[in-house]
Scaffold this motif. Structure first.
Motif, mmCIF file in Angstrom:
data_model
loop_
_atom_site.group_PDB
_atom_site.id
_atom_site.type_symbol
_atom_site.label_atom_id
_atom_site.label_comp_id
_atom_site.label_asym_id
_atom_site.label_seq_id
_atom_site.Cartn_x
_atom_site.Cartn_y
_atom_site.Cartn_z
ATOM 1 N N MET A 1 0.847 -1.186 0.000
ATOM 2 C CA MET A 1 0.000 0.000 0.000
ATOM 3 C C MET A 1 0.892 1.248 0.000
ATOM 4 O O MET A 1 1.848 1.318 0.777
ATOM 5 C CB MET A 1 -0.909 -0.030 1.230
ATOM 6 C CG MET A 1 -1.735 1.219 1.375
ATOM 7 S SD MET A 1 -2.985 1.065 2.660
ATOM 8 C CE MET A 1 -4.424 1.139 1.647
ATOM 9 N N PRO A 2 0.582 2.245 -0.883
ATOM 10 C CA PRO A 2 1.417 3.450 -0.948
ATOM 11 C C PRO A 2 1.349 4.240 0.363
ATOM 12 O O PRO A 2 0.338 4.224 1.066
ATOM 13 C CB PRO A 2 0.814 4.260 -2.085
ATOM 14 C CG PRO A 2 -0.241 3.439 -2.708
ATOM 15 C CD PRO A 2 -0.500 2.265 -1.833
ATOM 16 N N SER A 3 2.436 4.949 0.649
ATOM 17 C CA SER A 3 2.453 5.804 1.838
ATOM 18 C C SER A 3 1.503 6.978 1.636
ATOM 19 O O SER A 3 1.052 7.258 0.519
ATOM 20 C CB SER A 3 3.867 6.319 2.090
ATOM 21 O OG SER A 3 4.214 7.271 1.108
ATOM 22 N N THR A 4 1.223 7.649 2.736
ATOM 23 C CA THR A 4 0.340 8.814 2.663
ATOM 24 C C THR A 4 0.911 9.875 1.723
ATOM 25 O O THR A 4 0.180 10.473 0.934
ATOM 26 C CB THR A 4 0.119 9.401 4.063
ATOM 27 O OG1 THR A 4 -0.388 8.361 4.923
ATOM 28 C CG2 THR A 4 -0.861 10.542 4.041
ATOM 29 N N ASP A 5 2.236 10.087 1.796
ATOM 30 C CA ASP A 5 2.872 11.067 0.901
ATOM 31 C C ASP A 5 2.713 10.654 -0.560
ATOM 32 O O ASP A 5 2.461 11.499 -1.425
ATOM 33 C CB ASP A 5 4.356 11.225 1.230
ATOM 34 C CG ASP A 5 4.602 11.972 2.527
ATOM 35 O OD1 ASP A 5 3.680 12.668 3.002
ATOM 36 O OD2 ASP A 5 5.719 11.863 3.063
ATOM 37 N N GLU A 6 2.846 9.371 -0.841
ATOM 38 C CA GLU A 6 2.659 8.877 -2.209
ATOM 39 C C GLU A 6 1.213 9.043 -2.660
ATOM 40 O O GLU A 6 0.948 9.394 -3.817
ATOM 41 C CB GLU A 6 3.086 7.417 -2.313
ATOM 42 C CG GLU A 6 4.577 7.211 -2.209
ATOM 43 C CD GLU A 6 4.952 5.742 -2.088
ATOM 44 O OE1 GLU A 6 4.145 4.944 -1.569
ATOM 45 O OE2 GLU A 6 6.067 5.400 -2.526
ATOM 46 N N GLN A 7 0.287 8.809 -1.746
ATOM 47 C CA GLN A 7 -1.130 8.979 -2.075
ATOM 48 C C GLN A 7 -1.433 10.433 -2.399
ATOM 49 O O GLN A 7 -2.166 10.724 -3.347
ATOM 50 C CB GLN A 7 -2.013 8.501 -0.917
ATOM 51 C CG GLN A 7 -2.025 7.002 -0.745
ATOM 52 C CD GLN A 7 -2.819 6.589 0.476
ATOM 53 O OE1 GLN A 7 -2.860 7.278 1.487
ATOM 54 N NE2 GLN A 7 -3.477 5.437 0.374
ATOM 55 N N VAL A 8 -0.848 11.341 -1.635
ATOM 56 C CA VAL A 8 -1.039 12.778 -1.875
ATOM 57 C C VAL A 8 -0.464 13.140 -3.243
ATOM 58 O O VAL A 8 -1.102 13.842 -4.042
ATOM 59 C CB VAL A 8 -0.405 13.618 -0.745
ATOM 60 C CG1 VAL A 8 -0.336 15.093 -1.132
ATOM 61 C CG2 VAL A 8 -1.185 13.445 0.545
ATOM 62 N N ALA A 9 0.733 12.653 -3.540
ATOM 63 C CA ALA A 9 1.366 12.946 -4.829
ATOM 64 C C ALA A 9 0.535 12.382 -5.978
ATOM 65 O O ALA A 9 0.354 13.053 -7.007
ATOM 66 C CB ALA A 9 2.786 12.374 -4.863
ATOM 67 N N GLN A 10 0.019 11.176 -5.805
ATOM 68 C CA GLN A 10 -0.823 10.571 -6.844
ATOM 69 C C GLN A 10 -2.091 11.386 -7.057
ATOM 70 O O GLN A 10 -2.527 11.585 -8.197
ATOM 71 C CB GLN A 10 -1.188 9.128 -6.471
ATOM 72 C CG GLN A 10 -0.042 8.162 -6.571
ATOM 73 C CD GLN A 10 -0.388 6.787 -6.030
ATOM 74 O OE1 GLN A 10 -1.424 6.584 -5.414
ATOM 75 N NE2 GLN A 10 0.498 5.821 -6.269
ATOM 76 N N GLN A 11 -2.666 11.857 -5.970
ATOM 77 C CA GLN A 11 -3.897 12.659 -6.087
ATOM 78 C C GLN A 11 -3.602 13.982 -6.782
ATOM 79 O O GLN A 11 -4.391 14.444 -7.604
ATOM 80 C CB GLN A 11 -4.496 12.870 -4.693
ATOM 81 C CG GLN A 11 -5.961 13.167 -4.689
ATOM 82 C CD GLN A 11 -6.824 12.065 -5.282
ATOM 83 O OE1 GLN A 11 -6.409 10.917 -5.481
ATOM 84 N NE2 GLN A 11 -8.036 12.403 -5.612
#
Length: 93
Positions: A1-11
């Motif tokens: 599962m991607p990290s929160t920072d990765e999720q933010v970047a993806q969004q």
């Protein structure tokens, strides 16, 4: 599962893609509206049909509320040759 920072970047990336798509659609809509207005004027009809513009305003208001009305007004304005950046209207003469 991607990290929160990765999720933010993806969004952020996804929103950027949506923005580019929206800009493309707005440009295409503006060009189509300007072309239609030019065609109508060449045929001796008014370049703007207020009844149709009002229908667009109602559509956007119905879907998006008061902000939709503001968005529709901007879109309608962008379709008018006098609202287009210099040099862009030449393709529609």
């Amino acid at each position: 599962m991607p990290s929160t920072d990765e999720q933010v970047a993806q969004q952020h990336d996804y929103i950027g893609e949506l923005d580019r798509s929206l800009i493309d659609l707005v440009v295409r809509r503006s060009e189509a509206a300007a072309e239609l207005a030019s065609l109508c004027r060449r045929l001796g009809s008014p370049g703007v049909e207020l009844a149709r513009e009002n229908a667009v305003l109602r559509l956007y208001h119905s879907a998006l509320g008061r902000s939709g009305t503001s968005l529709a007004l901007l879109l309608l304005g962008l379709g008018r040759p006098e609202s287009r950046p210099a040099g862009e209207e030449k393709a529609h003469k």
